[in-house]
Design a protein around this motif. Sequence first.
Motif, PDB file in Angstrom:
ATOM      1  N   CYS A  14       0.805  -1.230   0.000  1.00  0.00           N
ATOM      2  CA  CYS A  14       0.000   0.000   0.000  1.00  0.00           C
ATOM      3  C   CYS A  14       0.833   1.272   0.000  1.00  0.00           C
ATOM      4  CB  CYS A  14      -0.948  -0.001   1.198  1.00  0.00           C
ATOM      5  SG  CYS A  14      -2.271  -1.220   1.019  1.00  0.00           S
ATOM      6  N   ILE A  15       2.123   1.142  -0.202  1.00  0.00           N
ATOM      7  CA  ILE A  15       2.974   2.330  -0.310  1.00  0.00           C
ATOM      8  C   ILE A  15       2.848   2.834  -1.739  1.00  0.00           C
ATOM      9  CG2 ILE A  15       5.310   3.257  -0.182  1.00  0.00           C
ATOM     10  CD1 ILE A  15       5.896   0.973   1.858  1.00  0.00           C
ATOM     11  N   THR A  16       2.076   3.884  -1.901  1.00  0.00           N
ATOM     12  CA  THR A  16       1.807   4.397  -3.244  1.00  0.00           C
ATOM     13  C   THR A  16       2.874   5.395  -3.657  1.00  0.00           C
ATOM     14  OG1 THR A  16       0.351   6.093  -2.352  1.00  0.00           O
ATOM     15  CG2 THR A  16      -0.683   4.031  -3.041  1.00  0.00           C
ATOM     16  N   GLY A  17       2.943   5.615  -4.941  1.00  0.00           N
ATOM     17  CA  GLY A  17       3.908   6.560  -5.491  1.00  0.00           C
ATOM     18  C   GLY A  17       3.431   7.047  -6.834  1.00  0.00           C
ATOM     19  N   PRO A  18       4.307   7.742  -7.564  1.00  0.00           N
ATOM     20  CA  PRO A  18       3.894   8.328  -8.840  1.00  0.00           C
ATOM     21  C   PRO A  18       3.397   7.306  -9.865  1.00  0.00           C
ATOM     22  CG  PRO A  18       6.103   9.075  -8.213  1.00  0.00           C
ATOM     23  CD  PRO A  18       5.673   8.060  -7.206  1.00  0.00           C
ATOM     24  N   ASP A  19       3.994   6.123  -9.899  1.00  0.00           N
ATOM     25  CA  ASP A  19       3.604   5.114 -10.885  1.00  0.00           C
ATOM     26  C   ASP A  19       2.823   3.959 -10.267  1.00  0.00           C
ATOM     27  OD1 ASP A  19       4.918   6.570 -12.831  1.00  0.00           O
ATOM     28  OD2 ASP A  19       6.810   5.504 -12.519  1.00  0.00           O
ATOM     29  N   TYR A  20       2.406   4.121  -9.030  1.00  0.00           N
ATOM     30  CA  TYR A  20       1.738   3.039  -8.313  1.00  0.00           C
ATOM     31  C   TYR A  20       0.730   3.667  -7.354  1.00  0.00           C
ATOM     32  CZ  TYR A  20       1.258  -1.218  -5.448  1.00  0.00           C
ATOM     33  OH  TYR A  20       0.771  -2.310  -4.778  1.00  0.00           O
ATOM     34  N   GLY A  21      -0.533   3.651  -7.772  1.00  0.00           N
ATOM     35  CA  GLY A  21      -1.556   4.339  -6.997  1.00  0.00           C
ATOM     36  C   GLY A  21      -2.428   3.414  -6.180  1.00  0.00           C
ATOM     37  N   GLN A  22      -3.514   3.980  -5.689  1.00  0.00           N
ATOM     38  CA  GLN A  22      -4.434   3.249  -4.825  1.00  0.00           C
ATOM     39  C   GLN A  22      -5.048   2.041  -5.526  1.00  0.00           C
ATOM     40  OE1 GLN A  22      -7.277   5.940  -3.123  1.00  0.00           O
ATOM     41  NE2 GLN A  22      -5.697   7.322  -2.371  1.00  0.00           N
ATOM     42  N   ALA A  23      -5.417   2.189  -6.779  1.00  0.00           N
ATOM     43  CA  ALA A  23      -6.041   1.079  -7.510  1.00  0.00           C
ATOM     44  C   ALA A  23      -5.059  -0.087  -7.657  1.00  0.00           C
ATOM     45  CB  ALA A  23      -6.520   1.545  -8.884  1.00  0.00           C
ATOM     46  N   GLU A  24      -3.805   0.222  -7.970  1.00  0.00           N
ATOM     47  CA  GLU A  24      -2.795  -0.837  -8.095  1.00  0.00           C
ATOM     48  C   GLU A  24      -2.558  -1.519  -6.752  1.00  0.00           C
ATOM     49  OE1 GLU A  24      -2.354   1.910 -11.443  1.00  0.00           O
ATOM     50  OE2 GLU A  24      -2.278   2.291  -9.300  1.00  0.00           O
ATOM     51  N   ALA A  25      -2.524  -0.737  -5.696  1.00  0.00           N
ATOM     52  CA  ALA A  25      -2.330  -1.307  -4.357  1.00  0.00           C
ATOM     53  C   ALA A  25      -3.464  -2.273  -4.025  1.00  0.00           C
ATOM     54  CB  ALA A  25      -2.237  -0.196  -3.313  1.00  0.00           C
ATOM     55  N   ARG A  26      -4.672  -1.867  -4.297  1.00  0.00           N
ATOM     56  CA  ARG A  26      -5.822  -2.741  -4.016  1.00  0.00           C
ATOM     57  C   ARG A  26      -5.746  -4.039  -4.835  1.00  0.00           C
ATOM     58  NH1 ARG A  26      -8.242   2.434  -3.532  1.00  0.00           N
ATOM     59  NH2 ARG A  26      -9.148   2.688  -1.470  1.00  0.00           N
ATOM     60  N   ARG A  27      -5.356  -3.927  -6.103  1.00  0.00           N
ATOM     61  CA  ARG A  27      -5.222  -5.129  -6.944  1.00  0.00           C
ATOM     62  C   ARG A  27      -4.144  -6.066  -6.404  1.00  0.00           C
ATOM     63  NH1 ARG A  27      -6.411  -1.663 -11.140  1.00  0.00           N
ATOM     64  NH2 ARG A  27      -4.251  -1.245 -11.678  1.00  0.00           N
TER      65      ARG A  27
END
Length: 189
Positions: A163-176
């Motif tokens: 769940c550590i989000t960044g510029p190329d990795y957002g909330q939707a990617e974290a959830r997936r």
Amino acid sequence: MPEPVGVRRAQAQRTRSGVLAAAAAVFVKQGVQAPVRDIAERAGVGVGTIYRNFPTRADLVTAVYRHQIDTAAALAPRLLEESASPFTALTRWVDAFVEFLVTKHGLGAALGSGDPGLENLHALMLDTLVPACATLLEACAAAGELGPDVTAYTLMRAIGNLCITGPDYGQAEARRMVAILLAGCRREA
């Protein structure tokens, strides 16, 4: 004639609750370093009221997250009662935990800030949420939906890292990614 003590206490509690709700909303938008005046404005109180209730920023941050952590912990047994299976309860609880992690802008920075007033926040998360997660995992193992080797601390740490989000990795990617992690842990009953 002065107000009775019970009335004053109830008003003080409503004010405190309003400040906590306002701070939580402002933290989501601006992070934990948001100006106190923004929180006061949203709560409809003066800045002095915030400092009277929460003398330091660390006190305010801790109070906001304590309330949210307690809410997440209380969710686990309720989901076990309401859900069709323990794994469904675990999945719903993890969804709520992920929501907590990905929307709390600045929480990671606050936890790693070295501020002595925030040192207890990490311990609070562990002491409160790990047992809640463990209850769900134990129910899943008893139902044959997870192996007994999946531990609450390890699972929560993996989820936290995803769940550590960044510029190329957002909330939707974290959830997936968390959904993939849970699917990989599951045993067919």
